[in-house]
Design an enzyme around this catalytic site. Structure first.
Site, PDB file in Angstrom:
ATOM      1  N   CYS A  77      12.555  20.278  -8.441  1.00  0.00           N
ATOM      2  CA  CYS A  77      12.952  19.429  -7.294  1.00  0.00           C
ATOM      3  C   CYS A  77      13.604  20.331  -6.236  1.00  0.00           C
ATOM      4  O   CYS A  77      14.488  21.130  -6.582  1.00  0.00           O
ATOM      5  CB  CYS A  77      13.955  18.376  -7.775  1.00  0.00           C
ATOM      6  SG  CYS A  77      14.814  17.527  -6.423  1.00  0.00           S
ATOM      7  N   ASN A 117       0.822  -1.208   0.000  1.00  0.00           N
ATOM      8  CA  ASN A 117       0.000   0.000   0.000  1.00  0.00           C
ATOM      9  C   ASN A 117       0.857   1.259   0.000  1.00  0.00           C
ATOM     10  O   ASN A 117       1.985   1.255   0.496  1.00  0.00           O
ATOM     11  CB  ASN A 117      -0.944   0.010   1.218  1.00  0.00           C
ATOM     12  CG  ASN A 117      -1.891  -1.177   1.191  1.00  0.00           C
ATOM     13  OD1 ASN A 117      -2.115  -1.779   0.137  1.00  0.00           O
ATOM     14  ND2 ASN A 117      -2.412  -1.545   2.349  1.00  0.00           N
ATOM     15  N   ILE A 118       0.285   2.305  -0.537  1.00  0.00           N
ATOM     16  CA  ILE A 118       1.012   3.580  -0.616  1.00  0.00           C
ATOM     17  C   ILE A 118       0.432   4.607   0.354  1.00  0.00           C
ATOM     18  O   ILE A 118       0.900   5.723   0.418  1.00  0.00           O
ATOM     19  CB  ILE A 118       0.977   4.118  -2.075  1.00  0.00           C
ATOM     20  CG1 ILE A 118      -0.462   4.272  -2.583  1.00  0.00           C
ATOM     21  CG2 ILE A 118       1.778   3.200  -2.985  1.00  0.00           C
ATOM     22  CD1 ILE A 118      -0.555   4.859  -3.999  1.00  0.00           C
ATOM     23  N   HIS A 177       5.985  -0.629  -2.657  1.00  0.00           N
ATOM     24  CA  HIS A 177       5.472   0.023  -3.862  1.00  0.00           C
ATOM     25  C   HIS A 177       5.499   1.536  -3.756  1.00  0.00           C
ATOM     26  O   HIS A 177       4.848   2.220  -4.541  1.00  0.00           O
ATOM     27  CB  HIS A 177       4.047  -0.454  -4.160  1.00  0.00           C
ATOM     28  CG  HIS A 177       3.998  -1.873  -4.630  1.00  0.00           C
ATOM     29  ND1 HIS A 177       2.842  -2.609  -4.669  1.00  0.00           N
ATOM     30  CD2 HIS A 177       4.971  -2.711  -5.073  1.00  0.00           C
ATOM     31  CE1 HIS A 177       3.102  -3.828  -5.126  1.00  0.00           C
ATOM     32  NE2 HIS A 177       4.388  -3.911  -5.364  1.00  0.00           N
ATOM     33  N   LEU A 203     -10.890 -11.329   2.415  1.00  0.00           N
ATOM     34  CA  LEU A 203     -12.353 -11.431   2.315  1.00  0.00           C
ATOM     35  C   LEU A 203     -12.763 -12.647   1.490  1.00  0.00           C
ATOM     36  O   LEU A 203     -13.806 -13.237   1.711  1.00  0.00           O
ATOM     37  CB  LEU A 203     -12.932 -10.172   1.645  1.00  0.00           C
ATOM     38  CG  LEU A 203     -13.462  -9.047   2.533  1.00  0.00           C
ATOM     39  CD1 LEU A 203     -14.206  -8.031   1.706  1.00  0.00           C
ATOM     40  CD2 LEU A 203     -14.340  -9.571   3.665  1.00  0.00           C
TER      41      LEU A 203
HETATM   42  C1  BV8 Z   1       8.501  -6.018 -11.229  1.00  0.00           C
HETATM   43  C2  BV8 Z   1       1.438   1.046  -7.443  1.00  0.00           C
HETATM   44  C3  BV8 Z   1      10.588  -6.557 -12.145  1.00  0.00           C
HETATM   45  C4  BV8 Z   1       0.934   1.782  -6.274  1.00  0.00           C
HETATM   46  C5  BV8 Z   1       1.249  -1.236  -8.051  1.00  0.00           C
HETATM   47  C6  BV8 Z   1       6.439 -12.451 -12.094  1.00  0.00           C
HETATM   48  C7  BV8 Z   1       7.523 -12.010 -11.334  1.00  0.00           C
HETATM   49  C8  BV8 Z   1       7.852 -10.661 -11.273  1.00  0.00           C
HETATM   50  C9  BV8 Z   1       7.076  -9.724 -11.972  1.00  0.00           C
HETATM   51  C10 BV8 Z   1       5.994 -10.145 -12.707  1.00  0.00           C
HETATM   52  C11 BV8 Z   1       5.675 -11.508 -12.770  1.00  0.00           C
HETATM   53  N1  BV8 Z   1       4.589 -11.623 -13.556  1.00  0.00           N
HETATM   54  C12 BV8 Z   1       4.201 -10.399 -13.978  1.00  0.00           C
HETATM   55  C13 BV8 Z   1       5.036  -9.479 -13.502  1.00  0.00           C
HETATM   56  C14 BV8 Z   1       4.965  -8.057 -13.770  1.00  0.00           C
HETATM   57  C15 BV8 Z   1       4.082  -7.283 -12.787  1.00  0.00           C
HETATM   58  C16 BV8 Z   1       2.895  -8.046 -12.291  1.00  0.00           C
HETATM   59  O1  BV8 Z   1       2.923  -8.630 -11.221  1.00  0.00           O
HETATM   60  N2  BV8 Z   1       1.826  -8.040 -13.076  1.00  0.00           N
HETATM   61  C17 BV8 Z   1       0.609  -8.701 -12.639  1.00  0.00           C
HETATM   62  C18 BV8 Z   1      -0.600  -7.876 -13.045  1.00  0.00           C
HETATM   63  C19 BV8 Z   1       0.590 -10.101 -13.241  1.00  0.00           C
HETATM   64  N3  BV8 Z   1       4.854  -6.852 -11.638  1.00  0.00           N
HETATM   65  C20 BV8 Z   1       5.592  -5.735 -11.737  1.00  0.00           C
HETATM   66  O2  BV8 Z   1       5.689  -5.088 -12.759  1.00  0.00           O
HETATM   67  C21 BV8 Z   1       6.351  -5.311 -10.491  1.00  0.00           C
HETATM   68  N4  BV8 Z   1       7.699  -5.042 -10.871  1.00  0.00           N
HETATM   69  O3  BV8 Z   1       8.179  -7.169 -11.225  1.00  0.00           O
HETATM   70  O4  BV8 Z   1       9.715  -5.575 -11.633  1.00  0.00           O
HETATM   71  C22 BV8 Z   1      11.823  -5.871 -12.548  1.00  0.00           C
HETATM   72  C23 BV8 Z   1      12.988  -6.589 -12.492  1.00  0.00           C
HETATM   73  C24 BV8 Z   1      14.152  -5.962 -12.856  1.00  0.00           C
HETATM   74  C25 BV8 Z   1      14.138  -4.623 -13.251  1.00  0.00           C
HETATM   75  C26 BV8 Z   1      12.948  -3.908 -13.288  1.00  0.00           C
HETATM   76  C27 BV8 Z   1      11.773  -4.543 -12.941  1.00  0.00           C
HETATM   77  C28 BV8 Z   1       5.811  -4.009  -9.903  1.00  0.00           C
HETATM   78  C29 BV8 Z   1       4.463  -4.230  -9.300  1.00  0.00           C
HETATM   79  C30 BV8 Z   1       3.997  -2.963  -8.566  1.00  0.00           C
HETATM   80  C31 BV8 Z   1       3.011  -2.253  -9.398  1.00  0.00           C
HETATM   81  N5  BV8 Z   1       2.415  -1.164  -8.621  1.00  0.00           N
HETATM   82  N6  BV8 Z   1       0.694  -0.162  -7.541  1.00  0.00           N
HETATM   83  C32 BV8 Z   1      -0.478   2.141  -6.459  1.00  0.00           C
HETATM   84  O5  BV8 Z   1      -0.840   2.705  -7.511  1.00  0.00           O
HETATM   85  O6  BV8 Z   1      -1.184   1.867  -5.502  1.00  0.00           O
HETATM   86  S1  BV8 Z   1       0.393  -2.660  -7.991  1.00  0.00           S
HETATM   87  C33 BV8 Z   1      -1.049  -2.510  -7.121  1.00  0.00           C
HETATM   88  O7  BV8 Z   1      -1.488  -3.852  -6.903  1.00  0.00           O
HETATM   89  C34 BV8 Z   1      -0.957  -1.925  -5.732  1.00  0.00           C
HETATM   90  O8  BV8 Z   1       0.352  -1.744  -5.250  1.00  0.00           O
HETATM   91  C35 BV8 Z   1      -1.633  -2.995  -4.889  1.00  0.00           C
HETATM   92  O9  BV8 Z   1      -1.300  -2.959  -3.579  1.00  0.00           O
HETATM   93  C36 BV8 Z   1      -1.145  -4.174  -5.595  1.00  0.00           C
HETATM   94  C37 BV8 Z   1      -1.721  -5.483  -5.227  1.00  0.00           C
HETATM   95  O10 BV8 Z   1      -3.093  -5.344  -5.131  1.00  0.00           O
HETATM   96  P1  BV8 Z   1      -3.757  -5.691  -3.720  1.00  0.00           P
HETATM   97  O11 BV8 Z   1      -3.119  -4.855  -2.680  1.00  0.00           O
HETATM   98  O12 BV8 Z   1      -3.728  -7.161  -3.539  1.00  0.00           O
HETATM   99  O13 BV8 Z   1      -5.222  -5.147  -3.923  1.00  0.00           O
HETATM  100  P2  BV8 Z   1      -6.422  -5.849  -4.678  1.00  0.00           P
HETATM  101  O14 BV8 Z   1      -7.487  -4.838  -4.865  1.00  0.00           O
HETATM  102  O15 BV8 Z   1      -5.902  -6.597  -5.866  1.00  0.00           O
HETATM  103  O16 BV8 Z   1      -6.939  -6.967  -3.644  1.00  0.00           O
HETATM  104  C38 BV8 Z   1      -7.472  -6.577  -2.393  1.00  0.00           C
HETATM  105  C39 BV8 Z   1      -7.793  -7.849  -1.621  1.00  0.00           C
HETATM  106  O17 BV8 Z   1      -8.267  -7.474  -0.328  1.00  0.00           O
HETATM  107  C40 BV8 Z   1      -8.874  -8.695  -2.256  1.00  0.00           C
HETATM  108  O18 BV8 Z   1      -8.462 -10.047  -2.324  1.00  0.00           O
HETATM  109  C41 BV8 Z   1     -10.068  -8.550  -1.304  1.00  0.00           C
HETATM  110  O19 BV8 Z   1     -10.809  -9.743  -1.192  1.00  0.00           O
HETATM  111  C42 BV8 Z   1      -9.426  -8.213  -0.012  1.00  0.00           C
HETATM  112  N7  BV8 Z   1     -10.231  -7.361   0.860  1.00  0.00           N
HETATM  113  C43 BV8 Z   1     -11.017  -6.321   0.487  1.00  0.00           C
HETATM  114  N8  BV8 Z   1     -11.580  -5.772   1.589  1.00  0.00           N
HETATM  115  C44 BV8 Z   1     -11.113  -6.462   2.663  1.00  0.00           C
HETATM  116  C45 BV8 Z   1     -10.253  -7.472   2.199  1.00  0.00           C
HETATM  117  N9  BV8 Z   1      -9.642  -8.339   3.028  1.00  0.00           N
HETATM  118  C46 BV8 Z   1      -9.894  -8.206   4.352  1.00  0.00           C
HETATM  119  N10 BV8 Z   1     -10.703  -7.264   4.872  1.00  0.00           N
HETATM  120  C47 BV8 Z   1     -11.327  -6.385   4.064  1.00  0.00           C
HETATM  121  N11 BV8 Z   1     -12.153  -5.459   4.589  1.00  0.00           N
END
Ligand code: BV8
Length: 229
Positions: free
Chosen positions: A138, A94-95, A111, A203
């Site tokens: 900056c 989270n941010i 992140h 959830l």
């Molecule tokens: C990178 C920015 C490499 C901030 C975000 C395999 C390995 C490595 C990388 C990859 C890979 N496969 C694909 C990749 C690339 C990519 C990726 O993962 N793509 C996905 C879509 C497949 N990853 C990247 O690009 C990462 N970088 O790998 O770099 C590299 C190596 C060398 C040199 C250079 C680079 C970077 C990833 C970061 C991207 N930035 N956000 C912002 O804008 O906020 S990601 C974004 O998703 C947020 O950070 C967020 O936190 C994150 C994950 O989401 P969640 O937090 O899980 O939120 P979500 O809504 O999805 O789910 C919420 C959950 O909470 C739900 O399950 C729900 O049921 C639950 N919930 C809801 N309410 C409640 C609850 N639970 C309990 N109580 C409640 N009340």
């Protein structure tokens, strides 16, 4: 000496009133990830990306840490006061600043942080303030090279060496409120199953639930205080 590592995602802040990314009213239902959460999107339209994050920043003063944030902060405080022999480290995707505002100190923002900027010229990370625009100089080097201090897709998350050390040393790995879709965070659990117990508080059951030994479903404001009690 117990070493707990907690990975939090947007779900832990949901009951504070901050939107998650992929839920019913998720942020990514209203914006394309490619336009907002990539360096290419920022290069194409920095004002649009700034406007998106300014919209999230504007929400922060009106929201408060919830019972889940406070329960984790109390656990850290109890360890500091010697009430239990161990340590807890929060790795957050989270941010927002809700963990810190709840009183947690051991927080790693992998992140980035909404309330910081990053100078692409000198790599300084000054605090954001309301009259920051893409051409704002900056405060450290004077260059108009500021961007949100957020890790976008395709960018290396922050503190990965520190995170790797904590994952290798932990004996309990707990994930809270994350869909387990975004890597490398989504892969942390697999990296600890040979030496740590694993728990997921969410959830709903995520896409890849198998790696977690225990899955506790329910709102974090109920499940986390129960767990830390
Ligand atoms: C990178 C920015 C490499 C901030 C975000 C395999 C390995 C490595 C990388 C990859 C890979 N496969 C694909 C990749 C690339 C990519 C990726 O993962 N793509 C996905 C879509 C497949 N990853 C990247 O690009 C990462 N970088 O790998 O770099 C590299 C190596 C060398 C040199 C250079 C680079 C970077 C990833 C970061 C991207 N930035 N956000 C912002 O804008 O906020 S990601 C974004 O998703 C947020 O950070 C967020 O936190 C994150 C994950 O989401 P969640 O937090 O899980 O939120 P979500 O809504 O999805 O789910 C919420 C959950 O909470 C739900 O399950 C729900 O049921 C639950 N919930 C809801 N309410 C409640 C609850 N639970 C309990 N109580 C409640 N009340």
């Amino acid at each position: 000496m117990q070493h707990i590592v907690v990975l939090t995602g947007a779900g832990i802040s949901q009951e504070s009133g901050l939107q998650t990314f992929r839920g019913a009213d998720g942020l990514w239902n209203h914006e394309r990830i490619e336009d907002i959460c990539t360096p290419e999107g920022f290069r194409r339209d920095p004002l649009r990306v700034d406007c998106f994050y300014n919209g999230l920043r504007a929400q922060l003063p009106g929201v408060q840490p919830n019972a889940a944030h406070h329960a984790l902060a109390r656990l850290e405080q109890a360890a500091r006061q010697g009430q239990w022999l161990g340590e807890i480290t929060i790795i957050t995707q989270n941010i927002d600043d809700l963990h810190e505002r709840a009183g947690s100190h051991n927080v790693i923002h992998m992140h980035g942080e909404l309330l910081r900027l990053l100078c692409t010229h000198c790599r300084a990370t000054p605090h954001w303030h309301t009259d920051c625009y893409p051409d704002t100089p900056c405060p450290h080097c004077g260059q108009p090279a500021l961007r949100p201090d957020i890790v976008w897709f395709g960018e290396m998350p922050y503190h990965m060496d520190t995170i790797a050390r904590h994952l290798a040393a932990c004996d309990l790995f707990v994930a809270i409120g994350t869909s387990g879709i975004v890597y490398p965070a989504a892969g942390f659990v697999e990296s600890v199953t040979d030496h740590a117990d694993t728990m997921l508080f969410n959830l709903e059951v995520p896409q890849e639930p198998s790696a977690f030994e225990q899955i506790i479903l329910g709102p974090a404001t109920r499940t986390i205080p129960n767990w830390t009690r």
